[in-house]
Design an enzyme around this catalytic site. Structure first.
Site, mmCIF file in Angstrom:
data_model
loop_
_atom_site.group_PDB
_atom_site.id
_atom_site.type_symbol
_atom_site.label_atom_id
_atom_site.label_comp_id
_atom_site.label_asym_id
_atom_site.label_seq_id
_atom_site.Cartn_x
_atom_site.Cartn_y
_atom_site.Cartn_z
ATOM 1 N N SER A 242 0.816 -1.205 0.000
ATOM 2 C CA SER A 242 0.000 0.000 0.000
ATOM 3 C C SER A 242 0.854 1.261 0.000
ATOM 4 O O SER A 242 1.711 1.392 -0.853
ATOM 5 C CB SER A 242 -0.943 -0.059 1.203
ATOM 6 O OG SER A 242 -2.032 0.750 0.959
ATOM 7 N N HIS A 383 -7.470 -5.753 0.321
ATOM 8 C CA HIS A 383 -6.244 -4.962 0.402
ATOM 9 C C HIS A 383 -5.435 -5.429 1.620
ATOM 10 O O HIS A 383 -5.814 -5.150 2.758
ATOM 11 C CB HIS A 383 -6.688 -3.508 0.576
ATOM 12 C CG HIS A 383 -5.593 -2.510 0.575
ATOM 13 N ND1 HIS A 383 -4.842 -2.237 -0.541
ATOM 14 C CD2 HIS A 383 -5.128 -1.694 1.555
ATOM 15 C CE1 HIS A 383 -3.973 -1.282 -0.253
ATOM 16 N NE2 HIS A 383 -4.125 -0.943 1.011
#
Ligand code: GTR
Length: 404
Positions: A242, A383
């Site tokens: 990320s 995610h």
């Protein structure tokens, strides 16, 4: 928030990607020499100037100290905690590196290096990991962070993202440091962390920001690896998830000592093409995280077509080194397809070196990794960084380093 987020592929505006193989004066880049000598430096400068900011050129003295336990994790590993101290100030910035080296290894071992989000003590319940200082919101929901001592109860909270034993058993060392050591992740006018080391020209549109500081810290850890007797500094993979994936890709693009680069769900400002404007956009990221990129990048809010670069060119800067880009099916905010296309459009530069980049033209099915010099997978789920992701990274490193 006065902008719309699009998730519909059919509503993506038409766009033309800038060509990595045509330089700013319009000259074609026909071979690897022209890329290395002319185009690569030009592109690096463009990314510094328009996206991530320029890391100041300065030689800051780095002090090295640390401790070592040869019987960590029930004898599986040697745990080293290395403190890197920068400059001579009374309370100098320090990076606390946690390094596990497999005891079964002979000689210097290849390593994975990644920053962590919440402190070294969160990556594994190992009670031997020092509890450091972490940055947390001053009150619930606040965007202002303050330092506080890490807590015993937080040990191992992020362990699912760091399969330490598995990495060690596959013959690799693992190194990590808390991102907040080099720059706490909030809009602090760059007063904390390593920005305080060097004069920062706030008026300069290309002054370094958070990604600059995080990438800088990864390169300083690499400086340390060059002195460490356990780590093979010619086989260091830099990775990140990320926002830390964006930092890892920027570090890997700029610092060619990183032999392999891994982007895990890095999304906007990482592997995903900005011009697609799907999921997180340049405006969305700049408004929510004004401290991440340089000021110049804000000019491209809603004006992605004016950017002289796009993220495929960032990935191309890694050529011909191995690069892995990974997405997650439910991570639409990061634009999985845009991450795939970022990798795909780096291909022409890999080809210039006579190597195959990504060996496919179409996005592969779920959990069907494809691996050339560039690898890509999209897994089911959210995610995150999972053991599935790590398993592929370990396979990819084995494949390129002939290690097993
Ligand atoms: C989000 C941000 C993303 C990504 C993510 C993360 O809020 O919009 O760009 O960096 O945070 O780091 O988890």
């Amino acid at each position: 928030m006065d902008y719309m987020i699009n998730y519909d592929e059919t509503k993506i505006p038409t766009y033309t990607l800038p060509d990595p193989l045509t330089d700013l004066s319009g000259r074609p880049v026909r071979d690897a020499a022209a890329w290395v000598l002319r185009r690569r430096p030009e592109l690096l400068r463009l990314f510094e100037q328009h996206v991530y900011g320029r890391i100041p050129d300065a030689d800051i003295p780095m002090g090295v100290g640390g401790t070592l336990d040869t019987a960590a994790l029930n004898g599986l590993a040697t745990r080293k905690e290395v403190t890197l101290t920068f400059g001579m100030a009374e309370t100098p910035p320090q990076i606390h590196l946690l390094l596990y080296v497999p005891n079964a290894a002979t000689g210097r071992v290849p390593a994975f290096l990644g920053l962590n989000f919440f402190g070294n003590h969160t990556i594994h319940p190992d009670p031997g990991i020092t509890l450091g200082t972490v940055w947390t919101p001053v009150e619930e929901g606040s965007k202002v962070l303050a330092p506080r001592p890490a807590k015993d109860t937080e040990r191992g909270l992020a362990a699912s993202r760091w399969p330490v034993e598995r990495i060690l058993k596959r013959g690799y060392a693992l190194a990590t440091a808390y991102c907040g050591d080099s720059d706490p992740d909030f809009d602090d006018s760059f007063h904390n962390g390593v920005h305080a080391l060097l004069p920062r020209d706030d008026a300069a549109g290309d002054a370094w920001a958070t990604f600059g500081a995080w990438a800088w810290s990864l390169s300083r850890i690499m400086d340390y690896f060059e002195m460490d007797p356990h780590v093979d500094e010619r086989r260091v993979a830099v990775l990140g998830h990320s926002r830390l994936g964006k930092a890892a890709v920027w570090a890997g693009a700029a610092d060619e000592r990183f032999a392999l680069v891994i982007s895990n769900n890095s999304g906007c400002g990482g592997a995903a093409l900005s011009r697609r404007r799907i999921g997180e956009t340049v405006r969305a990221i700049n408004e929510r995280f004004p401290h991440w990129f340089c000021t110049n990048f804000k000019q491209y809010n809603d004006h992605e077509d004016a950017l002289p670069v796009d993220q495929h060119m960032l990935l191309a800067l890694i050529a011909p080194r191995p690069l892995y880009v990974a997405s997650a099916e439910e991570d639409r905010w990061s634009d999985p397809r845009g991450e795939f296309l970022g990798a795909l459009h780096a291909n022409p530069v890999y080809r210039l070196f006579g190597v195959e980049g990504l060996p496919v033209d179409e996005m592969p099915d779920l959990e069907r990794p494809v691996m050339g010099k560039i690898a890509y997978h999209i897994r089911t789920g959210k995610h995150d960084v999972t053991t599935y992701d790590w398993e592929q990274y370990l396979n990819f490193a084995d494949r390129h380093w002939g290690h097993s």
